[in-house]
Scaffold this motif. Structure first.
Motif, mmCIF file in Angstrom:
data_model
loop_
_atom_site.group_PDB
_atom_site.id
_atom_site.type_symbol
_atom_site.label_atom_id
_atom_site.label_comp_id
_atom_site.label_asym_id
_atom_site.label_seq_id
_atom_site.Cartn_x
_atom_site.Cartn_y
_atom_site.Cartn_z
ATOM 1 N N THR A 96 -37.780 19.805 47.499
ATOM 2 C CA THR A 96 -37.313 18.434 47.713
ATOM 3 C C THR A 96 -37.744 17.485 46.600
ATOM 4 O O THR A 96 -37.183 16.394 46.473
ATOM 5 C CB THR A 96 -37.840 17.900 49.055
ATOM 6 N N ARG A 97 -38.705 17.896 45.766
ATOM 7 C CA ARG A 97 -39.156 17.024 44.669
ATOM 8 C C ARG A 97 -38.503 17.370 43.335
ATOM 9 O O ARG A 97 -38.801 16.733 42.330
ATOM 10 C CB ARG A 97 -40.686 17.089 44.545
ATOM 11 N N THR A 98 -37.634 18.348 43.304
ATOM 12 C CA THR A 98 -36.987 18.748 42.057
ATOM 13 C C THR A 98 -35.843 17.789 41.717
ATOM 14 O O THR A 98 -35.292 17.115 42.593
ATOM 15 C CB THR A 98 -36.427 20.175 42.146
ATOM 16 N N ARG A 99 -35.489 17.753 40.432
ATOM 17 C CA ARG A 99 -34.376 16.904 40.005
ATOM 18 C C ARG A 99 -33.061 17.354 40.636
ATOM 19 O O ARG A 99 -32.215 16.524 40.988
ATOM 20 C CB ARG A 99 -34.265 16.935 38.473
ATOM 21 N N ALA A 100 -32.901 18.669 40.749
ATOM 22 C CA ALA A 100 -31.660 19.187 41.321
ATOM 23 C C ALA A 100 -31.491 18.706 42.764
ATOM 24 O O ALA A 100 -30.393 18.304 43.178
ATOM 25 C CB ALA A 100 -31.665 20.710 41.269
ATOM 26 N N PHE A 101 -32.577 18.728 43.530
ATOM 27 C CA PHE A 101 -32.493 18.276 44.919
ATOM 28 C C PHE A 101 -32.232 16.778 44.975
ATOM 29 O O PHE A 101 -31.402 16.315 45.772
ATOM 30 C CB PHE A 101 -33.775 18.610 45.680
ATOM 31 N N GLN A 102 -32.941 16.013 44.147
ATOM 32 C CA GLN A 102 -32.765 14.563 44.158
ATOM 33 C C GLN A 102 -31.337 14.171 43.800
ATOM 34 O O GLN A 102 -30.755 13.270 44.400
ATOM 35 C CB GLN A 102 -33.761 13.905 43.192
ATOM 36 N N ALA A 103 -30.759 14.875 42.808
ATOM 37 C CA ALA A 103 -29.378 14.592 42.422
ATOM 38 C C ALA A 103 -28.416 14.919 43.555
ATOM 39 O O ALA A 103 -27.457 14.179 43.829
ATOM 40 C CB ALA A 103 -29.017 15.393 41.162
ATOM 41 N N TRP A 104 -28.671 16.038 44.248
ATOM 42 C CA TRP A 104 -27.830 16.433 45.384
ATOM 43 C C TRP A 104 -27.917 15.396 46.500
ATOM 44 O O TRP A 104 -26.900 14.999 47.078
ATOM 45 C CB TRP A 104 -28.275 17.805 45.884
ATOM 46 N N ALA A 105 -29.139 14.939 46.797
ATOM 47 C CA ALA A 105 -29.343 13.964 47.867
ATOM 48 C C ALA A 105 -28.661 12.639 47.535
ATOM 49 O O ALA A 105 -28.042 12.007 48.401
ATOM 50 C CB ALA A 105 -30.827 13.751 48.112
ATOM 51 N N GLU A 106 -28.765 12.209 46.290
ATOM 52 C CA GLU A 106 -28.123 10.951 45.886
ATOM 53 C C GLU A 106 -26.604 11.058 46.002
ATOM 54 O O GLU A 106 -25.928 10.103 46.397
ATOM 55 C CB GLU A 106 -28.525 10.592 44.464
#
Length: 233
Positions: free
Chosen positions: A74-84
């Protein structure tokens, strides 16, 4: 409209800690949001409003790392981009399973299921109490069963202690007073609690008129003090 109308949580804060209430009212202390709040809100949506509203409000899961076949953290850039990109709050698969288990437990409880059989979820009432503009968002309101509040908890064994520690009785007395002001009648009040972990037990309590009346008197006294404080500012 929390700036214009007083809610039960802000009234509790004034009753217990007036200086803290004043700082928060002035915007000097930001409101806090924790992961546990997200889980509780999502459980309320699923249990009270149904799967369609739940899936429209929350995203579940996350992107999978093609190299490992496991979800990105959940702290990775890939996850953050997906969440946004989803544009709404995200629940993990484990959290979604928790919520599904809680929903199943509530519906399997005969009294809880009957209380939630017919009614309106997340209704809002605004009116004045003791000269103070107030509002309440009710978990569930039924013309036949009355006011129903849903709580998620760690253990039913501690529920009555939690009710004292977190002021559930004051909150529900406040809600009942709002409803009485606009509807002209005192509704019965029930509390449904469901555990957030195995075995996901569900329990139902009906709050007595005597208990609610005692809390209502303290709420009313606090509202009178608050109105007086605002008039002297």
């Amino acid at each position: 409209k929390s700036r214009a109308y007083l809610g039960s949580h802000r009234l509790a804060e004034f009753r217990n800690n007036a200086p803290l209430f004043r700082k928060r009212e002035l915007g000097l202390i930001p409101d806090e949001d924790r992961p546990a709040f997200l889980l509780g809100r999502a459980a309320h949506t699923y249990i009270l409003e149904g799967q369609v509203a739940y899936e429209a409000t929350y995203a579940i899961g996350g992107p999978v790392n093609p190299s490992t076949g496991a979800p990105f953290g959940t702290r990775t850039r890939a996850f953050q981009a997906w969440a946004e990109a989803k544009g709404k709050p995200v629940l993990s698969h484990d959290q979604a399973l928790q919520i599904e288990a809680m929903q199943a437990s509530v519906l399997a409880h005969p009294v809880a299921a009957e209380l939630l059989e017919e009614g309106v979820a997340e209704g809002v009432v605004r009116t004045e109490l003791s000269g103070v503009p107030c509002q309440g968002r009710f978990d569930w309101l039924s013309g036949t069963q009355g006011l129903v509040d849903l709580k998620t908890c760690e253990s039913l064994d501690w529920l009555e202690a939690d009710a004292r520690n977190y002021g559930y009785t004051y909150q529900l007395a406040f809600y009942r007073a709002l409803l009485a002001k606009v509807a002209g009648t005192l509704f019965p009040v029930h509390l449904i609690a469901v555990e957030k972990r195995e075995p996901y037990r569900c329990g139902v309590w009906r709050l007595t008129n005597e208990l609610l009346a005692a809390a209502d008197r303290e709420n009313e006294a606090a509202l009178v003090r608050l109105k007086r404080c605002r008039e002297t500012d």
